[in-house]
Design a protein around this motif. Sequence first.
Motif, mmCIF file in Angstrom:
data_model
loop_
_atom_site.group_PDB
_atom_site.id
_atom_site.type_symbol
_atom_site.label_atom_id
_atom_site.label_comp_id
_atom_site.label_asym_id
_atom_site.label_seq_id
_atom_site.Cartn_x
_atom_site.Cartn_y
_atom_site.Cartn_z
ATOM 1 N N TYR A 99 0.821 -1.361 -0.239
ATOM 2 C CA TYR A 99 -0.012 0.016 0.183
ATOM 3 C C TYR A 99 0.809 1.110 0.035
ATOM 4 N N ALA A 100 2.240 1.282 0.096
ATOM 5 C CA ALA A 100 2.912 2.377 -0.339
ATOM 6 C C ALA A 100 4.253 1.964 -1.064
ATOM 7 N N LYS A 101 5.199 3.052 -1.299
ATOM 8 C CA LYS A 101 6.153 2.796 -2.249
ATOM 9 C C LYS A 101 7.376 2.961 -1.122
ATOM 10 N N SER A 102 8.240 2.118 -1.064
ATOM 11 C CA SER A 102 9.391 1.926 -0.121
ATOM 12 C C SER A 102 10.757 2.810 -0.397
ATOM 13 N N GLN A 103 10.550 3.868 -1.270
ATOM 14 C CA GLN A 103 11.479 4.682 -1.670
ATOM 15 C C GLN A 103 11.386 6.201 -1.721
ATOM 16 N N ASN A 104 12.382 7.122 -1.432
ATOM 17 C CA ASN A 104 12.007 8.346 -1.470
ATOM 18 C C ASN A 104 11.839 8.993 -3.019
ATOM 19 N N PRO A 105 10.744 9.910 -3.236
ATOM 20 C CA PRO A 105 10.617 9.850 -4.646
ATOM 21 C C PRO A 105 11.793 11.073 -4.852
ATOM 22 N N SER A 106 11.851 11.065 -6.241
ATOM 23 C CA SER A 106 12.746 12.046 -6.900
ATOM 24 C C SER A 106 11.913 12.989 -7.537
ATOM 25 N N ARG A 107 11.978 14.416 -7.609
ATOM 26 C CA ARG A 107 11.136 15.273 -8.250
ATOM 27 C C ARG A 107 11.705 16.005 -9.343
ATOM 28 N N PRO A 108 10.889 16.279 -10.261
ATOM 29 C CA PRO A 108 11.214 17.031 -11.722
ATOM 30 C C PRO A 108 11.723 18.453 -11.080
ATOM 31 N N LYS A 109 12.588 19.264 -11.771
ATOM 32 C CA LYS A 109 12.985 20.467 -11.295
ATOM 33 C C LYS A 109 12.344 21.669 -11.983
ATOM 34 N N GLU A 110 11.060 21.764 -12.637
ATOM 35 C CA GLU A 110 10.624 22.481 -13.599
ATOM 36 C C GLU A 110 9.469 23.392 -12.681
ATOM 37 N N ALA A 111 9.317 23.069 -11.560
ATOM 38 C CA ALA A 111 8.187 23.755 -10.841
ATOM 39 C C ALA A 111 8.433 25.450 -10.788
ATOM 40 N N THR A 112 7.565 26.068 -10.762
ATOM 41 C CA THR A 112 7.763 27.753 -10.759
ATOM 42 C C THR A 112 7.826 27.852 -9.303
ATOM 43 N N PRO A 113 8.204 29.354 -9.101
ATOM 44 C CA PRO A 113 8.325 29.641 -7.476
ATOM 45 C C PRO A 113 6.775 29.527 -6.524
ATOM 46 N N PHE A 114 7.170 29.359 -5.525
ATOM 47 C CA PHE A 114 5.954 29.156 -4.297
ATOM 48 C C PHE A 114 5.413 30.640 -4.379
ATOM 49 N N LYS A 115 4.147 30.669 -4.827
ATOM 50 C CA LYS A 115 3.286 32.099 -4.690
ATOM 51 C C LYS A 115 2.647 32.297 -3.607
ATOM 52 N N TYR A 116 2.602 31.518 -2.720
ATOM 53 C CA TYR A 116 2.085 31.819 -1.478
ATOM 54 C C TYR A 116 3.124 32.149 -0.318
ATOM 55 N N ALA A 117 4.467 32.265 -0.390
ATOM 56 C CA ALA A 117 5.194 32.590 0.539
ATOM 57 C C ALA A 117 4.904 34.114 1.390
ATOM 58 N N ASN A 118 4.265 35.011 0.698
ATOM 59 C CA ASN A 118 3.790 36.286 1.444
ATOM 60 C C ASN A 118 2.415 36.283 1.862
ATOM 61 N N PHE A 119 1.698 35.224 1.803
ATOM 62 C CA PHE A 119 0.215 35.161 2.108
ATOM 63 C C PHE A 119 0.145 35.230 3.666
ATOM 64 N N THR A 120 -0.729 36.228 4.027
ATOM 65 C CA THR A 120 -0.617 36.793 5.517
ATOM 66 C C THR A 120 -1.964 36.156 6.058
ATOM 67 N N THR A 121 -3.087 35.933 5.452
ATOM 68 C CA THR A 121 -4.308 36.036 5.861
ATOM 69 C C THR A 121 -4.842 34.535 6.132
ATOM 70 N N ALA A 122 -3.967 33.520 6.184
ATOM 71 C CA ALA A 122 -4.683 32.389 6.494
ATOM 72 C C ALA A 122 -5.512 32.181 7.530
ATOM 73 N N PRO A 123 -6.679 31.530 7.402
ATOM 74 C CA PRO A 123 -7.666 31.372 8.501
ATOM 75 C C PRO A 123 -7.204 30.496 9.642
ATOM 76 N N SER A 124 -7.833 30.302 10.870
ATOM 77 C CA SER A 124 -7.232 29.528 12.124
ATOM 78 C C SER A 124 -7.488 28.147 11.612
ATOM 79 N N CYS A 125 -8.671 28.040 10.734
ATOM 80 C CA CYS A 125 -9.081 26.419 10.259
ATOM 81 C C CYS A 125 -9.504 26.414 8.850
ATOM 82 N N VAL A 126 -9.294 25.429 8.165
ATOM 83 C CA VAL A 126 -9.734 25.116 6.687
ATOM 84 C C VAL A 126 -10.113 23.689 6.704
ATOM 85 N N ASP A 127 -11.232 23.615 5.957
ATOM 86 C CA ASP A 127 -11.570 22.081 5.543
ATOM 87 C C ASP A 127 -12.209 22.137 4.215
ATOM 88 N N TRP A 128 -11.405 21.873 3.222
ATOM 89 C CA TRP A 128 -12.024 21.887 1.828
ATOM 90 C C TRP A 128 -13.156 20.960 1.458
#
Length: 331
Positions: A99-128
């Motif tokens: 039910y799992a994979k017994s090795q650490n995954p390698s990641r591609p290197k093409e992701a764009t920069p993290f856009k929520y770095a300066n997000f300051t209004t996260a609510p105390s709780c969230v449930d999508w």
Amino acid sequence: MAISYRFSSNVLLLPILLFIIGALVGIAKTEDSLLPVYEKWISDFGRVYQSDIEKQQRYEVFKANYQFIQSMKNQSHLTYTVDLNEFADITNEEFLAKYAKSQNPSRPKEATPFKYANFTTAPSCVDWRSANAVTPVRSQGNCAIGAIEGLNKIKTGTLLSLSEQELVDCCTTCGGCNGICVDCAFQWISYNGGITTESDYPYSTGAGTCNYPKTYDYAASLLSYQDVTTYCESCLKNAVANQPVSAVIDAGGSAFQFYTSGIFTGPCGTNLNLAVLVVGYGPCTTGTPYWIVKTSWGTNFGESGYIRMQRNIASTAGLCGIAMQPSYPIM
């Protein structure tokens, strides 16, 4: 006149032998008392064995797991519970292998920069889930799909079940049904031009032949994907406040295998082997901070397929490594 007594060594050993035999009989009775529990478990989960030998072998594993669960129940300080579930007749090694994979995954290197770095209004709780942005728990699902389904709902207002089987059949780097290279899945969908619905490309057991040339329309497409800043639980919180986020965790250990309810606090390591979907966090008021995590093990596991995992721990990796490799799609 003094009278002396002489006893044979056999007479002296008799009480000891009787004690040992009595102890063994007691153990046998204790183990035999689990037979009704085992038979009920077999009935409850519809387990079928190929022979009486296999059934007895699985009973030995079941007894060991049962004893572990009972020992955990005696630990009153725990903030979570464990109990018998559908995995009760397999060892933890077998559980992880299946039910799992017994090795650490390698990641591609093409992701764009993290856009929520300066997000300051996260609510105390969230449930999508409360926003109807999470599809039902599947068995053997790919949690990259869950992040896309959630974002597609946020963007379009429509919650669609997307095709996991298309990823299983066509994405050779994704890692199958429980694929742990989440970024590989995002990248493949982006390059492919999109992904179709589950109804158009339904789930089947295991990998099949990639269904090309395709005879269906794409239901969702991606511009790209982004990696959450690693080793940063507050960054993960910022991302989850905006959309469901895929992550990879270490699901090793029998405590995880038999989790039933509550806030899981470990033990677990950082050998990443299971892709999950982080659909929220809490609490809304006071109490132990936690992540709401959707698994791919069906609704019989945990809290109807979910596990709440302790948040904001001392380790920057997060509990079970949840902050090590989270990522999310961009539309």
